[in-house]
Design a protein around this motif. Sequence first.
Motif, mmCIF file in Angstrom:
data_model
loop_
_atom_site.group_PDB
_atom_site.id
_atom_site.type_symbol
_atom_site.label_atom_id
_atom_site.label_comp_id
_atom_site.label_asym_id
_atom_site.label_seq_id
_atom_site.Cartn_x
_atom_site.Cartn_y
_atom_site.Cartn_z
ATOM 1 N N THR A 316 0.852 -1.189 0.000
ATOM 2 C CA THR A 316 0.000 0.000 0.000
ATOM 3 C C THR A 316 0.890 1.243 0.000
ATOM 4 N N HIS A 317 0.282 2.366 -0.273
ATOM 5 C CA HIS A 317 1.058 3.608 -0.328
ATOM 6 C C HIS A 317 1.590 4.010 1.040
ATOM 7 N N ASP A 318 1.019 3.459 2.121
ATOM 8 C CA ASP A 318 1.557 3.747 3.453
ATOM 9 C C ASP A 318 2.546 2.671 3.914
ATOM 10 N N GLN A 319 3.050 1.849 2.939
ATOM 11 C CA GLN A 319 4.169 0.924 3.142
ATOM 12 C C GLN A 319 3.814 -0.372 3.874
ATOM 13 N N SER A 320 2.537 -0.691 4.024
ATOM 14 C CA SER A 320 2.196 -2.051 4.432
ATOM 15 C C SER A 320 2.500 -2.969 3.252
ATOM 16 N N GLU A 321 3.039 -4.175 3.520
ATOM 17 C CA GLU A 321 3.411 -5.031 2.396
ATOM 18 C C GLU A 321 3.423 -6.504 2.775
ATOM 19 N N ILE A 322 3.281 -7.339 1.740
ATOM 20 C CA ILE A 322 3.395 -8.785 1.858
ATOM 21 C C ILE A 322 4.238 -9.248 0.671
ATOM 22 N N ASP A 323 5.236 -10.115 0.930
ATOM 23 C CA ASP A 323 6.159 -10.541 -0.134
ATOM 24 C C ASP A 323 5.453 -11.317 -1.240
ATOM 25 N N LEU A 324 4.590 -12.257 -0.867
ATOM 26 C CA LEU A 324 3.943 -13.108 -1.863
ATOM 27 C C LEU A 324 2.488 -13.325 -1.507
ATOM 28 N N VAL A 325 1.619 -13.046 -2.488
ATOM 29 C CA VAL A 325 0.189 -13.375 -2.399
ATOM 30 C C VAL A 325 -0.087 -14.400 -3.486
ATOM 31 N N GLU A 326 -0.573 -15.559 -3.086
ATOM 32 C CA GLU A 326 -0.857 -16.642 -4.017
ATOM 33 C C GLU A 326 -2.361 -16.866 -4.054
ATOM 34 N N ASP A 327 -2.933 -16.661 -5.216
ATOM 35 C CA ASP A 327 -4.382 -16.761 -5.397
ATOM 36 C C ASP A 327 -4.675 -17.984 -6.259
ATOM 37 N N GLU A 328 -5.288 -18.995 -5.670
ATOM 38 C CA GLU A 328 -5.604 -20.224 -6.381
ATOM 39 C C GLU A 328 -7.060 -20.592 -6.144
ATOM 40 N N ASP A 329 -7.852 -20.500 -7.226
ATOM 41 C CA ASP A 329 -9.275 -20.847 -7.166
ATOM 42 C C ASP A 329 -9.994 -20.112 -6.037
ATOM 43 N N GLY A 330 -9.645 -18.842 -5.861
ATOM 44 C CA GLY A 330 -10.324 -18.030 -4.858
ATOM 45 C C GLY A 330 -9.732 -18.130 -3.463
ATOM 46 N N GLN A 331 -8.849 -19.093 -3.236
ATOM 47 C CA GLN A 331 -8.164 -19.210 -1.948
ATOM 48 C C GLN A 331 -6.897 -18.363 -1.973
ATOM 49 N N ILE A 332 -6.795 -17.456 -1.019
ATOM 50 C CA ILE A 332 -5.638 -16.558 -0.976
ATOM 51 C C ILE A 332 -4.700 -17.000 0.148
ATOM 52 N N ARG A 333 -3.454 -17.297 -0.248
ATOM 53 C CA ARG A 333 -2.405 -17.640 0.708
ATOM 54 C C ARG A 333 -1.333 -16.550 0.643
ATOM 55 N N THR A 334 -0.860 -16.108 1.794
ATOM 56 C CA THR A 334 0.157 -15.060 1.806
ATOM 57 C C THR A 334 1.390 -15.550 2.558
ATOM 58 N N PHE A 335 2.553 -15.031 2.126
ATOM 59 C CA PHE A 335 3.830 -15.479 2.681
ATOM 60 C C PHE A 335 4.775 -14.295 2.845
ATOM 61 N N GLU A 336 5.538 -14.346 3.902
ATOM 62 C CA GLU A 336 6.597 -13.372 4.137
ATOM 63 C C GLU A 336 7.908 -14.146 4.276
ATOM 64 N N PHE A 337 8.971 -13.674 3.608
ATOM 65 C CA PHE A 337 10.249 -14.383 3.606
ATOM 66 C C PHE A 337 11.224 -13.682 4.548
ATOM 67 N N LYS A 338 11.710 -14.404 5.551
ATOM 68 C CA LYS A 338 12.643 -13.848 6.526
ATOM 69 C C LYS A 338 13.841 -14.780 6.675
ATOM 70 N N TRP A 339 15.032 -14.300 6.279
ATOM 71 C CA TRP A 339 16.242 -15.093 6.486
ATOM 72 C C TRP A 339 16.537 -15.230 7.980
ATOM 73 N N ASN A 340 16.325 -14.167 8.718
ATOM 74 C CA ASN A 340 16.514 -14.175 10.167
ATOM 75 C C ASN A 340 15.192 -14.520 10.835
ATOM 76 N N GLU A 341 15.098 -15.751 11.378
ATOM 77 C CA GLU A 341 13.817 -16.193 11.944
ATOM 78 C C GLU A 341 13.432 -15.434 13.205
ATOM 79 N N LYS A 342 14.391 -14.658 13.778
ATOM 80 C CA LYS A 342 14.065 -13.880 14.970
ATOM 81 C C LYS A 342 13.232 -12.657 14.635
ATOM 82 N N LYS A 343 13.253 -12.260 13.357
ATOM 83 C CA LYS A 343 12.443 -11.117 12.940
ATOM 84 C C LYS A 343 10.990 -11.541 12.826
#
Length: 373
Positions: A316-343
């Motif tokens: 969004t223009h206010d900098q909210s973000e998601i790395d990957l949005v996967e849309d399959e047959d109406g089901q939306i799955r979202t993913f965030e990629f973090k090399w450092n699992e503590k984040k």
Amino acid sequence: MIKRILEQVIPEEFRRRKVIVLLGPRQVGKTTLLNMLAPTGRKTLTLNCDDQDDARLIEEKTTTELRALLMPYDMVFIDEAQRVRNIGLVLKKIGDLKLDTQVIVTGSSSLALADDVNEPATGRLIEHLMFPLSLAEMAAETSEREERRMLEQRLIYGLYPEVVTDPAAAKQTLVGLANNYLYKDLLTYRGIKKPDVLQKLVRALALQMGSEVAYNELSNLLGIDKETVENYIDLLEKCFVVFRLDSFSRNLRNEIKKGKKIYFYDNGIRNAVLSNFAPLELRNDVGALWENLMMSERVKRNAYMGSYAQLYFWRTHDQSEIDLVEDEDGQIRTFEFKWNEKKKARMPQSFAKNYPGSTFQVITPETYWDFVK
């Protein structure tokens, strides 16, 4: 030989009597796969269309001529078919013949690049994409535990077959691929007038990997117009160097609607373009390498599974973000990629509110396996 997933998938389709098209980057093992698919004792014709004499055997031929050429064989392999002018028309004619001969075609770029005539062969073809080796294919050869141990190697040197089978020569192999094969199809395409600009563009994309790309900025950086930038990126995508993610935008007024992020199909090629094979502890781009590896592995996974999921990023223009949005047959799955699992990371509230029922998962070096296999 490391077994490829397509080695099991493609033979199941022989009964459908359609032309099978196998597309993917150069040097990922398409020709090797063809050899594995040829049953012992079957009469086989192989045409390598990098050789002009072989290409001419099927170029501008009548249906009768094609029938006479192909019908005596059980299987016909047409390798590097993008070298054949009007290949779409040729494949349409072959498909219309309904021969018992199984025809398998490979190409290292989209066959549309070779088509002067817009002659779709839709309905006559079964198309598959083939990529550098996947983590799933490697784990089937060794083990998940071994692949976890090799993760830094994969992040830096990627998964081209020759890189995996001869890691001692990985740098030399990747530099050779980047210099000799990366642009081979592009530079023979009539739309490329400035190959030096193309190479600078690939380098710029490598530096911005995983970030939102602004065509205007690239235009100013390279001294070419925005339309040329877009055209060159489209060609790089058709030659399987990079792939694009569009922005996901449906409900919120402040969602970015026209953004694009660009990833490389292979981490090793990206690092070869930048001549940077430094170990992870000396790098400032580990997060981008992790994101690119996971994104390219998801593309491989979905392609080999026959999934039609659409992949996007969200911001969004206010900098909210998601790395990957996967849309399959109406089901939306979202993913965030973090090399450092503590984040820590969680789904933005605005996304959760506007897309109820969506799932969210953080992909780290501890949690990635189910995501890629």
